[in-house]
Structures are given as C-alpha cells and as structure tokens.
Design a protein around this motif. Structure first.
Motif, short mmCIF file in Angstrom:
data_model
loop_
_atom_site.label_atom_id
_atom_site.label_comp_id
_atom_site.label_asym_id
_atom_site.label_seq_id
_atom_site.Cartn_x
_atom_site.Cartn_y
_atom_site.Cartn_z
N ARG A 1 0.84 -1.19 0.00
CA ARG A 1 0.00 0.00 0.00
C ARG A 1 0.88 1.25 0.00
O ARG A 1 2.00 1.24 0.55
CB ARG A 1 -0.91 0.03 1.23
N GLY A 2 0.36 2.30 -0.57
CA GLY A 2 1.08 3.56 -0.58
C GLY A 2 0.76 4.39 0.65
O GLY A 2 -0.11 4.07 1.45
N VAL A 3 1.48 5.50 0.78
CA VAL A 3 1.23 6.44 1.87
C VAL A 3 1.38 7.85 1.33
O VAL A 3 2.22 8.11 0.45
CB VAL A 3 2.19 6.19 3.06
N ASP A 4 0.57 8.75 1.81
CA ASP A 4 0.61 10.15 1.38
C ASP A 4 1.72 10.85 2.16
O ASP A 4 1.51 11.32 3.28
CB ASP A 4 -0.75 10.80 1.66
N THR A 5 2.90 10.93 1.57
CA THR A 5 4.06 11.52 2.25
C THR A 5 4.03 13.04 2.26
O THR A 5 4.87 13.67 2.91
CB THR A 5 5.37 11.03 1.60
N GLY B 1 -6.94 4.01 14.96
CA GLY B 1 -7.55 2.87 14.28
C GLY B 1 -8.93 2.57 14.81
O GLY B 1 -9.46 3.28 15.68
N ARG B 2 -9.50 1.52 14.29
CA ARG B 2 -10.84 1.10 14.71
C ARG B 2 -10.79 0.58 16.13
O ARG B 2 -9.83 -0.08 16.55
CB ARG B 2 -11.34 0.01 13.75
N LEU B 3 -11.82 0.88 16.89
CA LEU B 3 -11.92 0.41 18.27
C LEU B 3 -12.87 -0.79 18.27
O LEU B 3 -14.09 -0.66 18.40
CB LEU B 3 -12.44 1.52 19.18
N ALA B 4 -12.26 -1.96 18.07
CA ALA B 4 -13.04 -3.19 17.92
C ALA B 4 -12.25 -4.33 18.55
O ALA B 4 -11.03 -4.23 18.73
CB ALA B 4 -13.31 -3.46 16.44
N PRO B 5 -12.92 -5.43 18.88
CA PRO B 5 -12.23 -6.51 19.59
C PRO B 5 -10.97 -7.02 18.91
O PRO B 5 -9.99 -7.34 19.58
CB PRO B 5 -13.31 -7.60 19.68
N GLU B 6 -10.99 -7.11 17.57
CA GLU B 6 -9.83 -7.69 16.88
C GLU B 6 -8.59 -6.81 16.95
O GLU B 6 -7.47 -7.27 16.68
CB GLU B 6 -10.17 -7.97 15.41
N LYS B 7 -8.74 -5.55 17.36
CA LYS B 7 -7.59 -4.64 17.46
C LYS B 7 -6.87 -4.76 18.80
O LYS B 7 -5.75 -4.25 18.94
CB LYS B 7 -8.05 -3.20 17.24
N HIS B 8 -7.49 -5.34 19.78
CA HIS B 8 -6.87 -5.58 21.10
C HIS B 8 -6.26 -4.30 21.70
O HIS B 8 -5.16 -4.33 22.25
CB HIS B 8 -5.81 -6.67 21.00
N VAL B 9 -7.00 -3.21 21.62
CA VAL B 9 -6.51 -1.94 22.15
C VAL B 9 -6.38 -1.99 23.67
O VAL B 9 -5.61 -1.22 24.27
CB VAL B 9 -7.43 -0.78 21.71
N PHE C 1 -1.78 -5.56 6.43
CA PHE C 1 -0.81 -4.53 6.07
C PHE C 1 -0.54 -3.62 7.26
O PHE C 1 0.51 -3.61 7.85
CB PHE C 1 -1.26 -3.72 4.85
N CYS C 2 -1.48 -2.79 7.62
CA CYS C 2 -1.45 -1.84 8.73
C CYS C 2 -1.02 -0.45 8.26
O CYS C 2 0.11 0.00 8.45
CB CYS C 2 -0.55 -2.29 9.88
N GLN C 3 -1.97 0.22 7.63
CA GLN C 3 -1.71 1.53 7.05
C GLN C 3 -1.36 2.58 8.09
O GLN C 3 -0.54 3.46 7.83
CB GLN C 3 -2.95 1.99 6.25
N THR C 4 -1.93 2.51 9.28
CA THR C 4 -1.63 3.54 10.27
C THR C 4 -0.18 3.47 10.74
O THR C 4 0.40 4.50 11.08
CB THR C 4 -2.57 3.43 11.49
N VAL C 5 0.41 2.29 10.74
CA VAL C 5 1.84 2.20 11.04
C VAL C 5 2.64 2.98 10.00
O VAL C 5 3.56 3.74 10.33
CB VAL C 5 2.29 0.72 11.08
N GLN C 6 2.28 2.82 8.74
CA GLN C 6 3.00 3.51 7.67
C GLN C 6 2.79 5.03 7.76
O GLN C 6 3.70 5.81 7.50
CB GLN C 6 2.55 2.97 6.31
N GLU C 7 1.59 5.46 8.13
CA GLU C 7 1.33 6.90 8.26
C GLU C 7 2.11 7.49 9.43
O GLU C 7 2.60 8.62 9.35
CB GLU C 7 -0.17 7.12 8.41
#
Length: 375
Positions: free
Chosen positions: A175-179, A207-215, A278-284
C-alpha cells in the motif's frame, strides 16, 4: 484502460479497504484511465462523497448486526448492469467477501479478467467474533480468490498465508502512503500542550476500536509515569476501552490534515492488532517521523525494522507493549533516530509508485488472457 473497482467499502467509510479503493481510483484517473466504483450504499443521510474521483454506483446495503459502522451489500442488479455499461478491460475486487463475490461471478459470466485484492484477515476475525470458524473462513477465501486471474497480497506474511492455504496465482502489492500529508513538520506544539498539559510524552493509537484490534493491551501504558495515551478512532469497543484505559484521551474519529497533525505530534505510535494484513496507520506514523511499537505479526513485519524504525513485540503481550513504550518514552535520542529512519524508509512508498505497480499487474493479467485466447 477501463476498470471497474468492486469494493466492500468506500468513503465516507473510514477503513483500509475504503482508503485503498479511493486511492486506486484517483491514481487510475491521474494516469488517464477510466475507473468506475461499485460499493455498498452508506448509511441514510450520509450524503455524497465530495472526494470521489469518478462515478460511484451504490448498491443497497444494511448495517452489519452488532457492528453498524460496517455496511453489507444486498443482492442487486446494479452491479452486473454497471459492468455491462462500463465495458471494463479488468475488474478490480477490493477485499472481496460479499459484494466482491458477486462481482467475481459477474466478471466470469462476462469473460472479464479479475484481480482480487486480499485486505482483511477473515480467518482471524472468525476466531475473534465466533470463537471458531477459521477453517470455514479459509475455505471461503480460497474459493473466492481461486476464481481470480491474480490475487494481490499486501504483505509478505499475507502472501505466505494465502499460499499455505492453497490460493493460487498470488503476487505482492503493498500500500502507498501520502508523504505530503503525513510528514514530520506537521508537529503542532499547541496541540501537544492541549493533549499533555504537564509535558507528558504522548503515545498514540489510531484505528478502529473493535475486539480484533486488542486496544486493551495499552492498559499498562496508562500507568507509565510521564506518559499520556491518546486514542484516535471509533468503534463498538469504545465504551469498554474508556474503562480499561483510565486517563487516556479519546479523540474519536479524525481525518485529513487534523489527523496528520495528531500523528506528527506523537512521541510514540503503538499498534496492537495481531491480524493486520498490512497496517496503514503504522505507515502513516512512520511518514510522520514517529517511532512505532507494533506486534511482530502480519503487515508490520514488512514495515517496521526492529531496532531501527521502531520495536516489534510478541503479539497480544501487554507487558511487552508497556516495556517497549517505556523504553522509547524515556529515550529522546532513540526516538529521534528511529523517527528519522522511519520517515526515510517510506519516502518512496507513494500512492503514485504503488499505483503504477497495480497497473503493471493489470497489464500482466490482460497479457496472460490474450495468450490463452491466442492458444
């Protein structure tokens, strides 16, 4: 080239599938191609999306039970009619699961090549939401993607998972990122003082606040001295997380330039989800010059260079998350070095660059189809 993008989600939805589909459509237009998007209709009253770069055909939808932020497409003739009217050279299926399955079937009936983009770890979600069903999820994934001319995986881990479960013709497409939007000079000292009035180091999750994210794994971070946890996003787990993360600042959903300022104003970015393809927020965060703490699983394995741009920790290990954050929060020189290296590592990963890679995949699929026909 004429392309129909059949996507399970599209703006105004805020998630990885929607964002990637939007960026794909923009890039195709920028390169002189002719895309059309087919997507589930948003919730009533949402209004048109002003950022759509091309025509968007909306299919009737209903909210997913228990998770109303997700819309599921209903059976409709609009999809097949859109394909017939647009006369695409290729059909792009973004995260095919419900609408994408119908798109695959329609493309097959019409003899149109299809490229399927794998974006969601459905097997992982099955474990979280149903407590079982992983094998059934993989059977569905294999069935859907086996019908495509090519499946595009966003990371090395995702490609390995697909191949190990019998999905054929898999290739890598990141995935790309807006640099330009996400960059270090967006750091906002006024915002930092508002979020951490006593000069605390700011640790953020987006990110999303949902069970699969384990926040909830960030609970230990809340107890670190001199640290303020900031949570950006919304979802069904917000109420429980407000109790599990005492002292955290919940900012809700943020987008655009405001989100870019938040990213750049962090001292450390933490992601906790172990099911990221992927995990776009890591890249951002990396584009914003912020060091990252992420699980050593899935997409982050391709993104984070442990000990150079951030720290990888064992998945679902709250103690490891706390210790990694503690190490970075107390070492400004290390944070600066990691942040600079993170920014440098993503500067070539623009949406234009990965968009051109996608067009190459289209061209290869079309060439292979022509070869088969000629034979």
């Amino acid at each position: 080239m004429r392309v129909v993008i059949v996507t399970e989600s599209f703006p105004p939805d805020v998630n990885g599938v929607a964002h990637c589909a939007l960026q794909t459509a923009r890039h195709l237009v920028d390169r002189g191609h002719h895309p059309l998007v087919v997507a589930p209709a948003p919730a009533p009253g949402t209004g048109p999306d002003p950022d759509a770069p091309c025509q968007v055909v909306r299919v009737p939808s209903l909210p997913l039970p228990g998770y109303p932020q997700v819309r599921v497409a209903l059976p409709s003739r609009r999809l097949a009619a859109a394909l017939v009217a647009h006369r695409p050279d290729v059909v792009h299926l973004a995260g095919p699961f419900v609408l994408g399955v119908r798109g695959m079937a329609a493309a097959a009936r019409l003899g149109i090549p299809a490229v399927a983009v794998y974006q969601t770890d459905l097997a992982g979600y099955a474990r979280i939401y149903m407590g079982a069903g992983e094998a059934a999820a993989w059977r569905r994934i294999r069935s859907v993607h086996a019908a495509a001319d090519r499946t595009l995986a966003p990371s090395s881990a995702a490609r390995s998972d697909l191949e190990e479960h019998g999905v054929p013709r898999v290739a890598l497409w990141p995935r790309g990122v807006d640099t330009v939007r996400f960059r270090p000079d967006r750091r906002d000292e006024t915002l930092r003082r508002a979020l951490a009035p006593h000069g605390e180091r700011i640790v953020g999750y987006v990110g999303r606040l949902a069970p699969e994210k384990h926040v909830e794994l960030l609970s230990g971070v809340c107890g670190l001295p001199g640290v303020r946890l900031v949570v950006v996003g919304d979802g069904p787990s917000r109420g429980q997380l407000a109790e599990a993360l005492p002292g955290a600042v919940f900012l809700g959903r943020r987008t655009g330039g405001e989100l870019a300022r938040i990213f750049a104003s962090l001292d450390v970015f933490v992601h906790t989800g172990p099911y990221e393809t992927f995990c776009q927020t890591v890249q951002e965060a990396m584009a914003s010059g912020v060091p990252v703490v992420a699980p050593a699983a899935g997409g982050p394995l391709d993104l984070v260079a442990h000990g150079r741009t951030g720290l990888l920790v064992p998945p679902r290990d709250a103690t490891a998350v706390r210790e990694a954050v503690h190490a970075l929060a107390g070492d400004p020189a290390r944070r600066a070095a990691y942040g600079a290296a993170a920014r440098a590592s993503v500067e070539g990963r623009t949406w234009a660059a990965v968009g051109d890679q996608l067009i190459d995949h289209y061209d290869q699929v079309l060439a292979a189809r022509r070869t088969v026909v000629a034979a």
